[in-house]
Write an enzyme that holds these catalytic residues in place. Structure first.
Site, PDB file in Angstrom:
ATOM      1  N   CYS A   1      -4.466   7.098  -5.029  1.00 22.15           N
ATOM      2  CA  CYS A   1      -4.849   8.201  -5.800  1.00 22.15           C
ATOM      3  C   CYS A   1      -4.229   8.222  -7.278  1.00 22.15           C
ATOM      4  O   CYS A   1      -4.931   8.857  -8.163  1.00 22.15           O
ATOM      5  CB  CYS A   1      -4.434   9.639  -5.274  1.00 22.15           C
ATOM      6  SG  CYS A   1      -2.529   9.958  -5.188  1.00 22.15           S
TER       7      CYS A   1
ATOM      8  N   ARG B   1       5.247 -15.162 -11.674  1.00 19.72           N
ATOM      9  CA  ARG B   1       4.087 -14.200 -11.376  1.00 19.72           C
ATOM     10  C   ARG B   1       3.044 -14.317 -12.454  1.00 19.72           C
ATOM     11  O   ARG B   1       3.299 -14.516 -13.577  1.00 19.72           O
ATOM     12  CB  ARG B   1       4.622 -12.753 -11.354  1.00 19.72           C
ATOM     13  CG  ARG B   1       3.737 -11.718 -10.778  1.00 19.72           C
ATOM     14  CD  ARG B   1       3.885 -10.249 -10.958  1.00 19.72           C
ATOM     15  NE  ARG B   1       3.565  -9.465  -9.824  1.00 19.72           N
ATOM     16  CZ  ARG B   1       3.555  -8.449  -9.799  1.00 19.72           C
ATOM     17  NH1 ARG B   1       4.148  -7.517 -10.580  1.00 19.72           N
ATOM     18  NH2 ARG B   1       2.875  -7.511  -8.646  1.00 19.72           N
TER      19      ARG B   1
ATOM     20  N   GLN C   1      -9.066  21.373   3.190  1.00 23.48           N
ATOM     21  CA  GLN C   1      -9.862  20.856   2.175  1.00 23.48           C
ATOM     22  C   GLN C   1      -9.260  19.420   1.837  1.00 23.48           C
ATOM     23  O   GLN C   1     -10.242  18.767   1.474  1.00 23.48           O
ATOM     24  CB  GLN C   1      -9.528  21.629   0.923  1.00 23.48           C
ATOM     25  CG  GLN C   1      -9.876  22.918   1.038  1.00 23.48           C
ATOM     26  CD  GLN C   1     -10.980  23.407   0.708  1.00 23.48           C
ATOM     27  OE1 GLN C   1     -12.200  22.551   0.664  1.00 23.48           O
ATOM     28  NE2 GLN C   1     -11.331  24.815   0.777  1.00 23.48           N
TER      29      GLN C   1
ATOM     30  N   TYR D   1       0.967  -9.694 -20.788  1.00 20.16           N
ATOM     31  CA  TYR D   1       2.059  -9.747 -21.538  1.00 20.16           C
ATOM     32  C   TYR D   1       2.160 -11.024 -21.885  1.00 20.16           C
ATOM     33  O   TYR D   1       1.191 -11.748 -21.947  1.00 20.16           O
ATOM     34  CB  TYR D   1       3.241  -9.039 -20.866  1.00 20.16           C
ATOM     35  CG  TYR D   1       3.202  -7.924 -20.413  1.00 20.16           C
ATOM     36  CD1 TYR D   1       3.067  -6.909 -21.292  1.00 20.16           C
ATOM     37  CD2 TYR D   1       3.417  -7.492 -18.999  1.00 20.16           C
ATOM     38  CE1 TYR D   1       3.087  -5.607 -20.857  1.00 20.16           C
ATOM     39  CE2 TYR D   1       3.376  -6.202 -18.357  1.00 20.16           C
ATOM     40  CZ  TYR D   1       3.352  -5.106 -19.434  1.00 20.16           C
ATOM     41  OH  TYR D   1       3.253  -4.077 -18.909  1.00 20.16           O
TER      42      TYR D   1
ATOM     43  N   GLY E   1       3.166  -3.095  -3.388  1.00 21.09           N
ATOM     44  CA  GLY E   1       3.435  -2.318  -4.709  1.00 21.09           C
ATOM     45  C   GLY E   1       3.632  -0.806  -4.466  1.00 21.09           C
ATOM     46  O   GLY E   1       4.505  -0.153  -4.086  1.00 21.09           O
ATOM     47  N   ARG E   2       2.401   0.039  -4.639  1.00 17.81           N
ATOM     48  CA  ARG E   2       2.509   1.316  -4.533  1.00 17.81           C
ATOM     49  C   ARG E   2       2.840   1.940  -3.104  1.00 17.81           C
ATOM     50  O   ARG E   2       3.277   2.867  -2.919  1.00 17.81           O
ATOM     51  CB  ARG E   2       1.139   1.999  -5.017  1.00 17.81           C
ATOM     52  CG  ARG E   2       0.636   1.609  -6.274  1.00 17.81           C
ATOM     53  CD  ARG E   2       1.386   2.287  -7.244  1.00 17.81           C
ATOM     54  NE  ARG E   2       1.953   1.525  -8.341  1.00 17.81           N
ATOM     55  CZ  ARG E   2       2.563   1.892  -9.448  1.00 17.81           C
ATOM     56  NH1 ARG E   2       2.504   3.149  -9.694  1.00 17.81           N
ATOM     57  NH2 ARG E   2       3.128   0.765 -10.032  1.00 17.81           N
TER      58      ARG E   2
ATOM     59  N   CYS F   1       5.495   9.952  -5.449  1.00 16.35           N
ATOM     60  CA  CYS F   1       4.359   9.770  -4.748  1.00 16.35           C
ATOM     61  C   CYS F   1       3.811  11.416  -4.163  1.00 16.35           C
ATOM     62  O   CYS F   1       4.509  12.224  -3.904  1.00 16.35           O
ATOM     63  CB  CYS F   1       4.558   9.188  -3.482  1.00 16.35           C
ATOM     64  SG  CYS F   1       3.312   8.849  -2.226  1.00 16.35           S
TER      65      CYS F   1
END
Length: 641
Positions: free
Chosen positions: A342, A224, A418, A176, A315-316, A360
């Site tokens: 993922c 940051r 699976q 940015y 984060g995620r 999620c």
């Protein structure tokens, strides 16, 4: 519950400036997509952020808040460039404070990464060089225009303080505007804001100084920045270290070290950025926040214990499990839902369910805080679930938590189905943790799991279940091609389960969907020469963009050949006859052939028992798809019963 002393270092208070944060766990800035086209947060955003405060995070940083209209990255990006945003921002800070956390506002300007259709104002940048992904005309800010940009950051910081934010984070990462000034790859200026490291950092340093003047020296300011930009010609860690030193001199209270590409898939190792963060920490005397695929409590602990960072940003992982801190603190490590990398449900808006933003794959409750609630059932029922894959187990623990008596029948000796096989390909090992966590929930909520048990109509009828859920998954598609029964023809699942192993052989994989390409990848890892054939026009077309790109790069490194637009007509003893561009061709010289033609519902049991009444079918047993679909369906059904 007493704190788990093994992880006590994560819960030692530490100050950013004069503000004491109760622990070392931080939610970094991430786009929640709970914003509207007026650039306001929605009420669901309050629930989303509030839940992470309830979950025990010491500090939460908002998603990027744009400081000027021409700097918008998205049509629905949250804004802070006008006083009209203050009332809703105030509601946000109040919610987070009520729930026990501090919250900083991230101040951002997109510069040359201005989003399409966000504004009629021209995009601006440190230089007139467009980003390769957005080849637009960029107005290079003049020396005289830069103070105007600085003033917009300062005015936004004042609004943040007025709205009750405990501090601000200046966004100088991820390409940015401020990152464009910091970057030697983008900043080609010859004035006092370009050239050497000091000049490139000048705009950020001046923003820090002016915010301190306007908001008070005690008002926390974090910067940051990217530890490395990750592209040829961009900044590397040495640039980041030097610039962090300058930010500290300018008055910054903490530095947050990210990476050029903010969100990484499972192809990037967990904690990949830790060493870069440590290099910055070793050079400065103010706290350092580190981020980068940290999704494990012990990995976070090690980063703190070896003094690689002072705060760990999840984060995620904080999307996947908003209660990560409390679970670690209370010794509930096995109940932590682990981000798998993922990108199925948290990143690409095309994967979002109607009416919802970020969520999620393995935790559909994320993003639906105060909307989806697990409430005790008015009447406990006896419920059977056939299949111990992700859909079956997800439904099972939710129903168990609601107070139902739940039994899961799994024909294999191990749960996962699976989905467990999907964890076998290189770098996808975190998928297996999903099953482990669901099983921990099942144990907690008194779900009985019966392994090596095939559910039959007779068994189910004898047990007198009130409800039956069929989650039997899928079966491989085996087309009626001549030669498909040859002795050297195998199914993809045989390879992923290691019932068949190849070494230094020539292997032909038929099918270039995700399963086919990942199976080819695994075979290639064992030193085999692999060719993939499919009538598709591109490989793994349904995979999320970034994991797909990583997969194809790795397949290329392994020397795997992918032959597309090719229809298999016949399987011979050592190859195939196929049609391409209307011409019939042959491939020969192969030792083995692997089938990966996709999946079809395994619904035989459902068809047999649906007349028993109150029988439901979910996941692949209903319609072959991905785990995201299966887990989502299981959750919705379990909430209803």
């Amino acid at each position: 519950m007493d704190m788990d002393k093994n992880y006590s270092a994560l819960f030692e208070p530490m100050k950013i400036g004069k503000l004491e944060i109760k622990n070392r766990l931080v939610v970094p800035a991430m786009d929640s997509h709970y914003t509207d086209e007026n650039h306001q947060f929605t009420n669901q955003a309050l629930n989303y952020y509030g839940e992470r405060a309830l979950g025990g995070f010491g500090l939460i940083t908002t998603e990027f808040l744009c400081v000027s209209e021409e700097g918008l990255a998205e049509k629905t990006q949250a804004g802070i460039y006008d006083d009209c945003f203050i009332p809703m921002l105030t509601k946000l800070t109040q919610r987070v404070h009520e729930n026990g956390s501090y919250i900083f506002a991230q101040l951002q300007h997109s510069g040359r990464l201005q989003g399409k259709g966000t504004t009629k104002l021209p995009a601006v940048g440190a230089s007139n060089i467009p980003d390769v992904s957005k080849p637009n005309t960029i107005h290079e800010l003049t020396t005289e225009e830069i103070p105007v940009i600085i003033d917009k950051f300062v005015a936004s910081a004042l609004r943040a303080k007025k709205a009750g934010f405990d501090g601000v984070e200046i966004h100088g990462a991820h390409g940015y505007l401020l990152a464009q000034f910091l970057s030697k790859g983008v900043n080609k200026r010859v004035d006092r804001y370009g050239g050497n490291i000091t000049n490139r950092a000048r705009i950020v340093c001046e923003i820090i100084e002016e915010i301190k003047k306007a908001c008070g020296n005690d008002y926390p300011v974090v910067v940051r920045t990217s530890g490395a930009e990750g592209y040829y010609g961009g900044n590397d860690i040495e640039d980041a270290v030097a610039q962090a030193m300058l930010f500290e001199q300018a008055g910054a209270d903490a530095i947050h070290i990210s990476y050029g590409t903010a969100i990484q898939s499972y192809y990037v190792k967990n904690g990949f950025n830790i060493d870069n963060v440590k290099k910055v920490k070793d050079a400065i005397n103010i706290p350092v926040i580190g981020v980068g695929r940290i999704n494990d409590a012990t990995l976070a602990l090690s980063a703190i214990k070896r003094k690689a960072m002072d705060f760990v940003a999840l984060g995620r992982q904080s999307i996947c499990d908003p209660h990560f801190p409390n679970k670690v603190k209370n010794g509930q490590i096995n109940e932590i839902l682990t981000c798998t990398g993922c990108m199925q449900r948290c990143l690409y808006t095309t994967s979002f369910e109607d009416g919802f933003g970020t969520s999620c794959m393995i935790n559909p409750f994320s993003g639906k805080e105060n909307v989806w609630k697990i409430e005790k059932a008015k009447q406990a029922k006896k419920i059977a679930i056939i299949g111990g894959g992700p859909a079956g187990l997800q439904a099972a623990w939710i129903l168990g938590k609601k107070g139902h008596q739940v039994t899961v029948y799994e024909k294999e000796a191990t749960a996962g189905g699976q989905y467990r096989l999907a964890s076998v390909p290189v770098m996808k090992q975190d998928l297996a943790k999903t099953i482990s966590t669901y099983l921990a929930f099942c144990q907690k909520y008194n779900v009985t799991v019966k392994y090596k048990t095939t559910a039959t109509k007779e068994l189910l009828a004898t047990e007198n279940f009130d409800e039956i859920i069929v989650a039997t998954g899928s079966l491989p598609v085996i087309p009626g091609i001549s030669g498909i029964d040859n002795s050297n023809v195998y199914k993809a699942n045989d390879i992923l389960s290691f019932k068949q192993v190849f070494k230094n052989q020539k292997v032909l994989v038929l099918g270039a969907g995700l399963v086919g390409v990942e199976t080819a990848e695994l075979i290639g890892e064992y030193g085999n020469q692999v060719t993939v054939v499919d009538m598709l026009d591109k490989a793994a077309p349904l995979a999320p963009k970034r994991p797909r790109q990583n997969l194809l790069e790795h397949v290329k490194q392994l020397g795997i050949n992918i032959l597309l637009n090719s229809k298999v007509l016949k399987i011979n003893s050592d190859g195939i006859v196929y049609q391409q561009d209307g011409n019939e061709k042959t491939l020969t010289g192969f030792d083995a052939i692997v089938l990966a033609f996709g999946s079809k519902p395994n619904d035989e049991l459902y068809q047999d028992i649906k007349d028993l009444g109150n029988v439901y079918v979910i996941g692949d047993a209903l319609k072959a798809g991905d785990a995201k679909k299966a887990i989502y369906e299981a959750t919705k059904l379990a909430l209803k019963l």
